[in-house]
Design a protein around this motif. Structure first.
Motif, PDB file in Angstrom:
ATOM      1  N   SER A 720     -14.813  -6.075  15.685  1.00  0.00           N
ATOM      2  CA  SER A 720     -15.663  -6.612  14.626  1.00  0.00           C
ATOM      3  C   SER A 720     -15.055  -6.212  13.301  1.00  0.00           C
ATOM      4  O   SER A 720     -14.280  -5.271  13.228  1.00  0.00           O
ATOM      5  CB  SER A 720     -17.084  -6.063  14.728  1.00  0.00           C
ATOM      6  N   ASP A 721     -15.419  -6.938  12.301  1.00  0.00           N
ATOM      7  CA  ASP A 721     -14.897  -6.610  10.982  1.00  0.00           C
ATOM      8  C   ASP A 721     -16.047  -6.649   9.986  1.00  0.00           C
ATOM      9  O   ASP A 721     -16.630  -5.637   9.639  1.00  0.00           O
ATOM     10  CB  ASP A 721     -13.782  -7.611  10.640  1.00  0.00           C
ATOM     11  N   CYS A 722     -16.443  -7.859   9.600  1.00  0.00           N
ATOM     12  CA  CYS A 722     -17.446  -7.961   8.540  1.00  0.00           C
ATOM     13  C   CYS A 722     -18.853  -7.612   9.031  1.00  0.00           C
ATOM     14  O   CYS A 722     -19.661  -7.085   8.291  1.00  0.00           O
ATOM     15  CB  CYS A 722     -17.449  -9.373   7.985  1.00  0.00           C
ATOM     16  N   GLU A 723     -19.151  -7.935  10.307  1.00  0.00           N
ATOM     17  CA  GLU A 723     -20.494  -7.777  10.885  1.00  0.00           C
ATOM     18  C   GLU A 723     -21.553  -8.509  10.071  1.00  0.00           C
ATOM     19  O   GLU A 723     -22.704  -8.121  10.019  1.00  0.00           O
ATOM     20  CB  GLU A 723     -20.825  -6.296  11.104  1.00  0.00           C
ATOM     21  N   GLY A 725     -21.150 -12.194  10.115  1.00  0.00           N
ATOM     22  CA  GLY A 725     -20.942 -13.589  10.473  1.00  0.00           C
ATOM     23  C   GLY A 725     -19.943 -14.314   9.605  1.00  0.00           C
ATOM     24  O   GLY A 725     -19.945 -15.544   9.538  1.00  0.00           O
ATOM     25  N   LEU A 726     -19.053 -13.556   8.938  1.00  0.00           N
ATOM     26  CA  LEU A 726     -18.126 -14.188   7.994  1.00  0.00           C
ATOM     27  C   LEU A 726     -16.705 -14.339   8.516  1.00  0.00           C
ATOM     28  O   LEU A 726     -15.980 -15.236   8.108  1.00  0.00           O
ATOM     29  CB  LEU A 726     -18.034 -13.345   6.714  1.00  0.00           C
ATOM     30  N   CYS A 727     -16.274 -13.423   9.400  1.00  0.00           N
ATOM     31  CA  CYS A 727     -14.830 -13.332   9.638  1.00  0.00           C
ATOM     32  C   CYS A 727     -14.373 -13.886  10.982  1.00  0.00           C
ATOM     33  O   CYS A 727     -13.205 -14.228  11.144  1.00  0.00           O
ATOM     34  CB  CYS A 727     -14.376 -11.882   9.523  1.00  0.00           C
ATOM     35  N   GLY A 728     -15.209 -13.924  11.979  1.00  0.00           N
ATOM     36  CA  GLY A 728     -14.830 -14.475  13.282  1.00  0.00           C
ATOM     37  C   GLY A 728     -14.225 -13.464  14.239  1.00  0.00           C
ATOM     38  O   GLY A 728     -13.873 -13.813  15.354  1.00  0.00           O
ATOM     39  N   SER A 729     -14.113 -12.195  13.849  1.00  0.00           N
ATOM     40  CA  SER A 729     -13.419 -11.256  14.739  1.00  0.00           C
ATOM     41  C   SER A 729     -14.258 -10.835  15.939  1.00  0.00           C
ATOM     42  O   SER A 729     -13.719 -10.355  16.922  1.00  0.00           O
ATOM     43  CB  SER A 729     -12.951 -10.028  13.970  1.00  0.00           C
ATOM     44  N   CYS A 730     -15.567 -11.023  15.924  1.00  0.00           N
ATOM     45  CA  CYS A 730     -16.411 -10.554  17.031  1.00  0.00           C
ATOM     46  C   CYS A 730     -16.736 -11.693  17.998  1.00  0.00           C
ATOM     47  O   CYS A 730     -17.682 -11.594  18.766  1.00  0.00           O
ATOM     48  CB  CYS A 730     -17.704  -9.975  16.482  1.00  0.00           C
ATOM     49  N   VAL A 745     -18.773 -19.058  10.328  1.00  0.00           N
ATOM     50  CA  VAL A 745     -17.388 -19.248  10.775  1.00  0.00           C
ATOM     51  C   VAL A 745     -17.227 -20.582  11.493  1.00  0.00           C
ATOM     52  O   VAL A 745     -16.299 -21.342  11.230  1.00  0.00           O
ATOM     53  CB  VAL A 745     -16.980 -18.106  11.739  1.00  0.00           C
ATOM     54  N   MET A 758     -20.554 -15.729  17.566  1.00  0.00           N
ATOM     55  CA  MET A 758     -20.233 -14.493  16.858  1.00  0.00           C
ATOM     56  C   MET A 758     -21.311 -13.480  17.244  1.00  0.00           C
ATOM     57  O   MET A 758     -22.488 -13.636  16.915  1.00  0.00           O
ATOM     58  CB  MET A 758     -20.244 -14.711  15.343  1.00  0.00           C
ATOM     59  N   CYS A 760     -21.914 -10.513  16.263  1.00  0.00           N
ATOM     60  CA  CYS A 760     -22.497  -9.602  15.275  1.00  0.00           C
ATOM     61  C   CYS A 760     -23.793 -10.150  14.684  1.00  0.00           C
ATOM     62  O   CYS A 760     -24.554  -9.399  14.083  1.00  0.00           O
ATOM     63  CB  CYS A 760     -21.505  -9.298  14.160  1.00  0.00           C
TER      64      CYS A 760
HETATM   65 FE1  FES Z   1     -17.167 -10.817  11.373  1.00  0.00          FE
HETATM   66 FE2  FES Z   1     -18.831 -10.953  13.444  1.00  0.00          FE
HETATM   67  S1  FES Z   1     -17.701  -9.261  12.767  1.00  0.00           S
HETATM   68  S2  FES Z   1     -18.145 -12.570  12.236  1.00  0.00           S
END
Ligand code: FES
Length: 773
Positions: A720-723, A725-730, A745, A758, A760
């Motif tokens: 996860s990164d932004c947590e 809903g912005l970055c898509g990493s989760c 995203v 996502m 998060c």
């Molecule tokens: Fe960035 Fe979920 S952690 S969208």
């Protein structure tokens, strides 16, 4: 390619051999790869990211997304060859192994589903965070005693005296192995590494086979002892007890194999990682001193050490069906060497990837522990040890320095760390001689994600300038003028807006010249409905002020291979678009900019855009009756066109509607800086189940927790990164269920398909979701 080196999976086609000269020359057993595997394969990552190595008979995979995709799909890419000998052995060596009854079989690292996950689940509990917390005092005590033994000597081989010995003892305690037999384990472990991942010469193979055979028998002997009294706190005692409850899941041969493999896995990798980390830091003196001055950076620095110079360089998989990796066809049965060391320095994923930066926010996204269902179970124990070693050394020996030496590595594809690490210092300057209190300072260990606030960079505001109505351009520099991490267009920084006890974090795109490595520039609009962030920035941005900054990070990368770029900005959304335009121009790409605002005096950076981008720029000022007609300017989005946009929600919605008719589904890229969609209000949420198809687990997500949080509580690793809903990493793949999407995203088509979510922020509309985890 000679007939001799043609092996299974060799991609000879009717047109001939497609293996390039560099691919044919690649060897992982030479000095270049041993000293720095990430650098040794950088050429491949850029020019030939998936290539066939005739020397190995393996496909070599080097890019971050490809390595991660292979790890993620453990059905198409089976781990069954992870412990196979990479060098076939001579008959005599095989006979030696047989004479010892050697029968290394499946372990957690090389078994397929459906067996793997049930075993992992049954044996996981001692690796969870609450169980590991109880080991912290033991690790601290051992690290302290190791340093006590040499602190007054002035010179030592850190590997021999600490970084090998302590992880070995910790590993034995963790596993529950009696300590009286530790002596020959180093020889055994090296033999196992050479036997499995090395290229021993035929005459060496017999000696190695004897050591491996002895290691096998030793593991059996230890296991027998543990069986007689399985009441202890070790993982093997726990496994024997679990065997009594699940005899069909945890079998006898399985226990013997994991006993042997566990001894290696539990200490070799940590010992190497620790030696790599200390070497890396001492070679970059200013970084070492940064950790001495700011010990709160250590947890993140450990992640960055694992990323930049990890101890697991590469791992292996075999294709179970005809497939492809990074667009390269891979035949069923082909073997893959997936090189984490190169992936971890992929500039497509990590900004300024070659730079070692203990403040790097995305450091924890390295693949050194693997990824997905087979991710290293002991990762948090390793992290704890590394943090404690660095705490102990930076506190007690901040004046440590490297002795000039030639570093030696055991030649093999996968495990990497120097065999010796000689360091020296002046004992008269040991801080504890002058202030014994330094020995009482205890810095916290972080198990899991390092704290984001600990890695903030204090930067000085060096220039503030009004560039439009309510918009200021702010220049930030390091107080000591040092160069900053480089960035690419689309990147942003996080600024902590501190008001009393309250910290609001706001993201701002970088919009200055990317080639200026001594400053970050942002443009900030004073929002009329500011939640505090932009107001704080406007009030506090005075020359000489200090801002606390994290990043840069980039969720809005430009596709430099696009045939044509259409850049669309609304209002202050010009900041990332300006950076994209500069990059497109510098790369000679075909681009156009469409910039809309209320009136010219409200539109920031107009002069610069006009002078730098000339007739590529199209402006639309609504107060002057000139509105941006998106349907018109985007009427001819063809295959090969990529559209990048940043602006108000209504503009983004209109773009999403238009994008539905474009030929390429992923052609629209939108930059978002905030999303209120994912905010969790337990009073209006409902609980639901997530069924994890790979793990065979069903977890209940309560109204007050996210799916991400629930997964992590059950030791399911997910990034996860932004947590927000912005970055898509989760992201997680969805197999069934109706997703209540709350991210920004996914586009409309992706949402309607309900095939990914996502974790998060998004939830279930109904009672149940099935995720492919
Ligand atoms: Fe960035 Fe979920 S952690 S969208």
């Amino acid at each position: 390619m000679t007939g001799e080196s043609v092996t299974q999976g060799c991609p000879v086609t009717p047109q001939g051999c497609p293996v390039s000269d560099r691919a044919a020359a690649f060897t992982p057993f030479g000095d270049e790869y041993q000293h720095d595997p990430g650098a040794a394969l950088a050429w491949a990552r850029e020019e030939e990211p998936v290539f066939y190595s005739p020397e190995l008979g393996y496909w070599v995979v080097t890019r971050y997304e490809d390595v991660k995709a292979v790890f993620r799909d453990n059905i198409t890419f089976s781990p069954s060859i992870a412990l196979e000998k990479i060098t076939p052995t001579i008959t005599e060596a095989d006979e030696v192994l047989r004479s010892y009854g050697y029968a290394m079989n499946r372990t957690l690292v090389n078994e397929d589903e459906p067996e793997h996950m049930p075993r992992r689940r049954v044996l996981m509990e001692p690796f969870t965070a609450p169980a590991l917390v109880e080991r912290e005092d033991m690790v601290r005590r051992m690290a302290r005693e190791a340093v006590d033994a040499f602190v007054d000597d002035g010179e030592v081989d850190l590997v021999t005296e600490m970084l090998y010995q302590v992880p070995l003892t910790v590993a034995m305690r963790f596993l529950g192995v009696p300590e009286e037999d530790i002596g020959p384990l180093k020889e055994y472990s090296v033999a196992h590494t050479v036997n499995t991942w090395g290229r021993p010469k035929p005459e060496e193979q017999v000696r190695v086979a004897h050591a491996v055979g002895n290691f096998w028998q030793y593991a059996g002997h230890v296991l027998d002892k543990i069986r007689q009294d399985p009441s202890g706190p070790g993982w093997m005692q726990y496994s024997v007890r679990r065997q009594a409850e699940h005899p069909d899941v945890v079998t006898d041969s399985y226990l013997h194999s994991i006993m042997m493999a566990g001894i290696v896995a539990a200490h070799e990798t940590t010992a190497h990682a620790a030696a790599n980390a200390v070497k890396l830091l001492l070679e970059r003196r200013e970084r070492w001193e940064e950790l001495c001055a700011h010990p709160a950076l250590i947890p993140n620095a450990v992640e960055e050490c694992l990323r930049h110079s990890g101890s697991v360089a590469a791992w292996r998989r075999v294709a179970t069906t005809d497939t492809e990796v990074g667009g390269v066809p891979i035949a069923e049965g082909a073997k893959l060497l997936i090189v984490q060391a190169t992936a971890n320095r992929d500039p497509r994923h990590f900004e300024d990837a070659e730079r070692f930066d203990p403040r790097r926010e995305s450091a924890g996204e390295h693949l050194t522990f693997g990824y997905g269902a087979h991710q290293c179970m002991g990762k948090n124990l390793a992290r704890m040890e590394l943090q404690i070693f660095l705490q102990e050394l930076t506190t007690r020996l901040p004046h440590l320095e490297l002795v000039e030496q030639d570093f030696q590595y055991v030649p093999n594809t996968s495990f990497r760390g120097p065999e010796h690490l000689r360091v020296r210092w002046d004992p008269a300057r040991n801080p504890e001689r002058h202030d014994p209190q330094v020995l009482n300072v205890r810095h916290p260990v972080t198990i899991g994600e390092p704290s984001k606030h600990a890695i903030s960079r204090a930067m000085t505001v060096t220039h503030v300038e009004r560039v439009a109505e309510r918009v200021v351009r702010i220049r930030l520099e390091e107080p000591d003028g040092k160069p900053l991490p480089a960035w690419t267009s689309g990147a942003h920084i996080d600024v902590d807006c501190v008001d009393g006890d309250e910290v609001l974090t706001r993201q701002f795109s970088l919009c200055g010249p990317a080639e200026d490595h001594h400053a970050y520039e942002i443009g900030v609009l004073l929002e009329t409905d500011s939640r505090g962030g932009s107001r704080w920035v406007h009030e506090n941005a005075v020359e000489g002020a200090t801002f606390h900054v994290r990043g840069p990070r980039n969720h809005f990368r430009l596709d430099a291979d696009a045939e044509r770029l259409v850049l669309v900005a609304g209002g202050i959304g010009i900041t990332p678009v300006l950076a994209h335009a500069d990059r497109a121009k510098s790369m000679g790409l075909d681009y156009e900019i469409h910039y809309a605002g209320r009136a010219a005096e409200h539109m920031a950076f107009l002069d610069r855009l006009r002078s730098d981008h000339g007739d590529r720029l199209h402006t639309y000022a609504s107060a002057e009756g000139h509105r941006l007609d998106l349907a018109r300017v985007l009427a001819d989005v063809r295959a090969g066109t990529q559209v990048y946009a940043c602006g108000p929600d209504r503009m983004v919605q209109a773009l999403e509607e238009l994008a539905e008719s474009w030929p390429e589904p992923g052609a629209l890229h939108v930059e978002h800086f905030s999303s209120a969609l994912g905010a969790l209000d337990p009073s209006i949420e409902h609980a639901f189940d997530v069924v994890l198809s790979d793990s065979g687990l069903t977890l209940r997500v309560p109204p007050d927790k996210t799916v991400l949080h629930t997964l992590r509580e059950h030791n399911i690793d997910i990034q996860s990164d932004c947590e927000e809903g912005l970055c898509g990493s989760c992201e997680a793949p969805v197999l069934a269920g109706d997703v209540d999407h709350r991210d920004v995203v996914l586009g409309r088509g992706d949402r309607a398909a309900h095939s990914r979510m996502m974790t998060c922020c998004s939830r279930a509309h109904g009672d149940r979701l099935v995720l492919q985890l």
